[in-house]
Design an enzyme around this catalytic site. Structure first.
Site, PDB file in Angstrom:
ATOM      1  N   PRO A 389       0.251  -1.325   0.043  1.00  0.00           N
ATOM      2  CA  PRO A 389      -0.038   0.036   0.232  1.00  0.00           C
ATOM      3  C   PRO A 389       0.354   0.622   0.266  1.00  0.00           C
ATOM      4  O   PRO A 389       2.258   1.802   0.288  1.00  0.00           O
ATOM      5  CB  PRO A 389      -0.690  -0.501   1.053  1.00  0.00           C
ATOM      6  CG  PRO A 389      -0.462  -1.320   2.407  1.00  0.00           C
ATOM      7  CD  PRO A 389       0.780  -2.254   1.484  1.00  0.00           C
ATOM      8  N   PRO A 390       0.067   2.072  -0.260  1.00  0.00           N
ATOM      9  CA  PRO A 390       1.584   3.295   0.055  1.00  0.00           C
ATOM     10  C   PRO A 390       1.012   3.820   1.109  1.00  0.00           C
ATOM     11  O   PRO A 390       0.864   3.607   2.502  1.00  0.00           O
ATOM     12  CB  PRO A 390      -0.015   4.847  -0.846  1.00  0.00           C
ATOM     13  CG  PRO A 390      -1.035   4.161  -1.478  1.00  0.00           C
ATOM     14  CD  PRO A 390      -1.286   2.741  -0.831  1.00  0.00           C
ATOM     15  N   GLY A 391       2.919   4.337   1.420  1.00  0.00           N
ATOM     16  CA  GLY A 391       3.117   5.021   2.268  1.00  0.00           C
ATOM     17  C   GLY A 391       4.163   3.625   3.370  1.00  0.00           C
ATOM     18  O   GLY A 391       4.773   4.539   4.478  1.00  0.00           O
ATOM     19  N   LYS A 394       8.327   1.996   0.090  1.00  0.00           N
ATOM     20  CA  LYS A 394       9.242   1.235  -1.220  1.00  0.00           C
ATOM     21  C   LYS A 394       9.728   2.046  -1.860  1.00  0.00           C
ATOM     22  O   LYS A 394      10.683   1.599  -2.263  1.00  0.00           O
ATOM     23  CB  LYS A 394       7.867   0.646  -2.186  1.00  0.00           C
ATOM     24  CG  LYS A 394       6.646  -0.273  -1.763  1.00  0.00           C
ATOM     25  CD  LYS A 394       5.316  -0.189  -2.676  1.00  0.00           C
ATOM     26  CE  LYS A 394       4.946   0.489  -3.073  1.00  0.00           C
ATOM     27  NZ  LYS A 394       4.207   1.538  -2.089  1.00  0.00           N
ATOM     28  N   THR A 395       9.664   3.248  -1.793  1.00  0.00           N
ATOM     29  CA  THR A 395      10.971   4.094  -3.215  1.00  0.00           C
ATOM     30  C   THR A 395      11.610   3.872  -1.749  1.00  0.00           C
ATOM     31  O   THR A 395      13.372   4.790  -2.590  1.00  0.00           O
ATOM     32  CB  THR A 395       9.633   5.418  -3.198  1.00  0.00           C
ATOM     33  OG1 THR A 395       9.126   5.330  -3.812  1.00  0.00           O
ATOM     34  CG2 THR A 395      10.941   6.407  -4.102  1.00  0.00           C
ATOM     35  N   SER A 710     -13.046 -14.461   0.254  1.00  0.00           N
ATOM     36  CA  SER A 710     -12.856 -14.831   1.246  1.00  0.00           C
ATOM     37  C   SER A 710     -13.572 -14.711   2.991  1.00  0.00           C
ATOM     38  O   SER A 710     -12.966 -14.775   4.159  1.00  0.00           O
ATOM     39  CB  SER A 710     -10.833 -13.646   1.724  1.00  0.00           C
ATOM     40  OG  SER A 710     -11.447 -12.221   2.052  1.00  0.00           O
ATOM     41  N   LYS A 753      -4.006  -8.962   6.686  1.00  0.00           N
ATOM     42  CA  LYS A 753      -4.866  -9.373   7.642  1.00  0.00           C
ATOM     43  C   LYS A 753      -4.335  -9.721   9.383  1.00  0.00           C
ATOM     44  O   LYS A 753      -5.749  -9.266   9.770  1.00  0.00           O
ATOM     45  CB  LYS A 753      -5.992 -10.525   7.321  1.00  0.00           C
ATOM     46  CG  LYS A 753      -6.182 -10.278   5.980  1.00  0.00           C
ATOM     47  CD  LYS A 753      -7.060 -11.848   5.351  1.00  0.00           C
ATOM     48  CE  LYS A 753      -7.743 -11.274   3.614  1.00  0.00           C
ATOM     49  NZ  LYS A 753      -8.357 -13.053   3.507  1.00  0.00           N
TER      50      LYS A 753
END
Length: 810
Positions: A389-391, A394-395, A710, A753
């Protein structure tokens, strides 16, 4: 010829008005030029009025003036009337548009060329139209001649001297008509100031109306005054024009002088052997770039051909510029140049630990790559895909990888890229052609083994320009990128030593052939403890340093950070947390700058003052008959998903679904309903429950779309709880796909999860047995304090949920 059309005999014509003289005075003898006809042909002049003192060529249309001008030329006087009339859009002007005052002029040397006639007109004196005899071209009119009176007073003489001085000044500033002006001034007489005024007006560039005002002014002194005014305006214009011309000429002369001196310097230096021309300098510069590089034979041959072409081309030709740009790129590539890799695994781990908290599996993968390279003394190419997810960082991980390996780093984003030429380059025949991003990266980093980060690879697009994702296959495939072909260079470039790190938020939009070439590493997000460590060690110190603040000026307690994480920033990443800390810092700096406080320490009680009311409340997990907590995965991370089942009435059997469920989730609900309905006898209580009642199954937050298989066992458990009339008495969550025969199938996103469960303070979870391996691979920080049950069939779920005592299966 009619009487009106005849030219009058001199004896019948009116004598020109002049000073009164006696018949015995020799001046009473009439010269041919002094006896002018009473009836004249009138020519319209549209550019500017014609003056008596003026001698100037006049051009008219051959039709209808050719015969008339021939007739005028045969007459003794050969005169014509010139009267100013504004130019018409089309056709000849009407007589109503002619001015009242004009000039009679003598015609000389009429010549016809094409459909135009040009003649030299010599102005004689003013005329005034008395009567129009012909109102269509060629125009004829009866005229009255107006002669200037002789003036010999001091005032007219002073005006004349002033005009003469102005004319001489004009000659000095603008010598274009100097010869004509000198000839006129040589024969000028102070006894004829009117002619001087006319001449002065005629040499100016004044507007036609201003010139006509001079022509129509009959008294001498006002005419002299008006002409002097126009002449002085002309002088100002001439002075300004000279200043502008002088300034421009100075600049041009300076540039020309510098240009000639530079060219002379080049020739002198070339003769002395001190320097070479541009072409030779370019060739030597490119050869010098290649001196210390190991170039493949095919590339060397191609570059040598281009160097030879450059040496014979003229530097001013367009082909020279194209060839030079090509060689500039080809020689800028670091052929055979590599940076020395860091093979110290312990040092690399220190760098990763220093820059990032958590992310143990990512760090382990990098360390594994380093260990393998250290063992064989060579770091081979690899493709890592960081998905999360963002934030979640990763970068920034890409930069840390480059630093831990001691490699150069280059990053570019693929988000929205639609042109495959951005990857493989343009053909150099096109205007503005450039190599692809990988060649540009190699030129920037100047080594063949950098770390190249491809950001947002899941957001790459395609259009009529091509498919960039397909173009990436050659660059990223370890079997192909040894000989990556760039269209601009048209040469093979080795990308096999490059380490590629890609980032994405999801895998669905990445083409399968491209995804198959990548080593996928998932970043699931951070639990509260990890966020607290990141905020303390990285986010808050970085904000203080960036804004030049000391810790003693602005501090925040651990309890406040934890409160912010739990009540304001529950997302998977830390970007939202960073924004909240920035907001606190901004508001605190306002208090420091206004002098309200010298130092600020932000505690739990101060958080709401800076950030307002909490975004999230500490709600207890929903409990009751028919209420079960499920676990879901989203692109933003994991989330809890409560499912509610309730009996609507006993009038008919059926199932109603709400909560904005997708097609797959609706099918899961129907499977759960069918399975529970077919196993009612095993409940040993109220076995006929579903035969009579309408059941409503709802997933809260109905505005949020939800889909996926799920939640199968969660829905079945909710229906079973409703049928049994037994609530789940403890905080318990579950995830797993249910089949019609009761099998519990594996699902994805186990880490996300479990993190969502811990975030909601749920410590007991049911997972499919097939996901046991996924659970075992999770870091200890996620597994700690968690009781996890694994189920192969729904019967296992039933035993775990409705057991009298907790039983953990690890």
């Amino acid at each position: 010829m009619s009487d009106d059309e005849k030219y009058f005999d001199p004896s019948e014509s009116n004598l020109v008005e002049n000073d009164e003289v006696s018949i015995s005075d020799p001046r009473a003898l009439a010269l041919p030029d002094d006896v002018l006809p009473e009836i004249l042909y009138i020519l319209p002049v549209s550019s500017r009025p014609f003056f008596p003192a003026q001698v100037q060529p006049v051009m008219v249309d051959a039709e209808p003036w050719e015969e008339t001008l021939e007739y005028i030329a045969d007459q003794p006087q050969a005169v014509v009337g010139l009267i100013y009339a504004e130019r018409q859009a089309e056709g000849a002007p009407k007589v109503e548009t002619f001015s009242e005052i004009g000039c009679v002029a003598k015609t000389h040397h009429a010549e016809k060329k094409d459909d135009k006639i040009t003649f030299l007109a010599q102005g004689l004196k003013r005329i005034e139209v008395v009567e129009w005899l012909s109102t269509e071209a060629p125009y004829r009119a009866r005229v009255r001649y107006i002669s200037d009176s002789k003036v010999r007073d001091d005032q007219s003489k002073a005006y004349s001297i002033a005009i003469l001085d102005a004319i001489k000044e004009l000659i000095r500033l603008n010598p274009l008509f100097s010869e004509d002006l000198r000839q006129y001034l040589g024969r000028f007489s102070f006894n004829e100031p009117g002619l001087l005024a006319d001449f002065a007006a005629s040499i100016t560039s004044a507007e036609p109306q201003e010139l006509y005002d001079v022509l129509a002014t009959l008294p001498i002194l006002p005419r002299l005054n008006t002409s002097l005014t126009l002449l002085r305006k002309e002088l100002e214009i001439a002075r300004l024009q000279n200043e502008i011309s002088a300034e421009v000429n100075d600049k041009i002369s300076k540039h020309q002088r510098e240009f000639f001196l530079k060219e002379q310097l080049k020739v002198i230096q070339k003769e002395l052997g001190i320097s070479k021309d541009d072409r030779t300098s370019d060739v030597e510069m490119f050869e010098e770039r290649l001196a210390d590089k190991t170039i493949p034979d095919a590339a060397k041959k191609k570059i040598d051909e281009e160097l030879h072409k450059l040496s014979i081309l003229e530097s001013g030709s367009p082909e020279y510029g194209v060839t030079r740009n090509y060689l500039d790129w080809a020689t800028s590539i670091p052929w055979g140049v590599h940076s020395e890799d860091n093979l110290d695994i312990n040092k690399a781990r220190e760098v990763l630990e220093e820059h990032h908290a958590g992310l143990g599996d990512v760090k382990d993968r990098i360390i594994e790559f380093l260990a393998l390279g250290a063992h064989r003394q060579e770091m081979g190419g690899s493709i890592m895909l960081l998905v999360g997810p963002p934030g979640v960082g990763k970068t920034s991980i890409g930069k840390s990888i480059a630093e831990s390996l001691n490699r150069e780093f280059y990053r570019f984003s693929l988000g929205g890229m639609r042109d495959e030429s951005e990857i493989k380059g343009h053909r150099r025949t096109y205007i503005g052609a450039l190599p692809g991003k990988f060649v540009q990266a190699l030129k920037d980093v100047q080594v063949e083994n950098p770390v190249i980060m491809l950001d947002e690879i899941d957001k790459i697009g395609s259009s009529f320009h091509g498919d960039p994702a397909s173009a990436l296959l050659e660059a990223l495939d370890p079997e192909q990128n040894v000989e990556f072909l760039d269209h601009y260079l048209d040469m093979r470039v080795d990308l096999s030593k490059t380490l590629f790190v890609c980032t994405a938020n999801q895998l669905d939009t990445i083409p399968a052939p491209l995804l198959d070439r990548m080593d996928v590493i998932r970043l699931s997000g951070y639990i509260g403890e990890e966020k607290l460590a990141i905020a303390k060690q990285h986010l808050w110190p970085k904000l203080l340093k960036r804004n030049k603040l000391l810790k003693k000026q602005l501090n925040i307690t651990d309890a406040a950070l934890k409160y912010i994480i739990e009540s304001y920033a529950r997302e998977a990443g830390v970007r939202g947390l960073d924004k909240l800390l920035q907001k606190i810092l901004r508001k605190a700096v306002v208090q420091l700058m206004t002098g309200e406080k010298d130092s600020i320490s932000v505690g739990v009680k101060d958080v709401e003052t800076f950030l307002g009311m909490p975004y999230f409340r500490n709600e207890k997990t929903l409990r009751g008959v028919g209420v079960v907590t499920g676990l879901a995965w989203t692109s933003m991370g994991g989330a809890t998903l409560p499912v509610e089942a309730n009996k609507v009435h006993d009038l008919s059997r059926g199932l109603k679904l709400t909560g904005k469920l997708g097609d797959v989730m609706k099918e899961s609900a129907e499977i759960a309903y069918s399975y529970v309905l077919s196993h009612t006898k095993s409940y040993q209580k109220n076995a006929e429950f579903f035969d009579k009642c309408m059941v409503h199954l709802h997933v809260p937050e109905g505005a949020t779309p939800k889909d996926g298989p799920s939640a199968g066992i969660t829905m079945a458990t909710a229906l079973m709880s409703l049928a049994k009339g037994e609530p789940i008495q403890r905080p318990l969550a579950m995830t797993g796909e249910l089949t019609l025969t009761g099998q519990v199938l594996p699902v994805g996103g186990i880490r996300e999860k479990l993190i969502a469960a811990k975030r909601s303070k749920i410590t007991e979870v049911i997972l499919p047995e097939a996901n046991r391996r996924d659970f075992e691979e999770l870091p200890d920080s996620v597994k700690d304090n968690m009781t996890v049950h694994f189920a192969e069939r729904f019967a296992d779920v039933e035993k775990i949920v409705f057991a009298k005592s907790d039983r953990g299966i690890h």
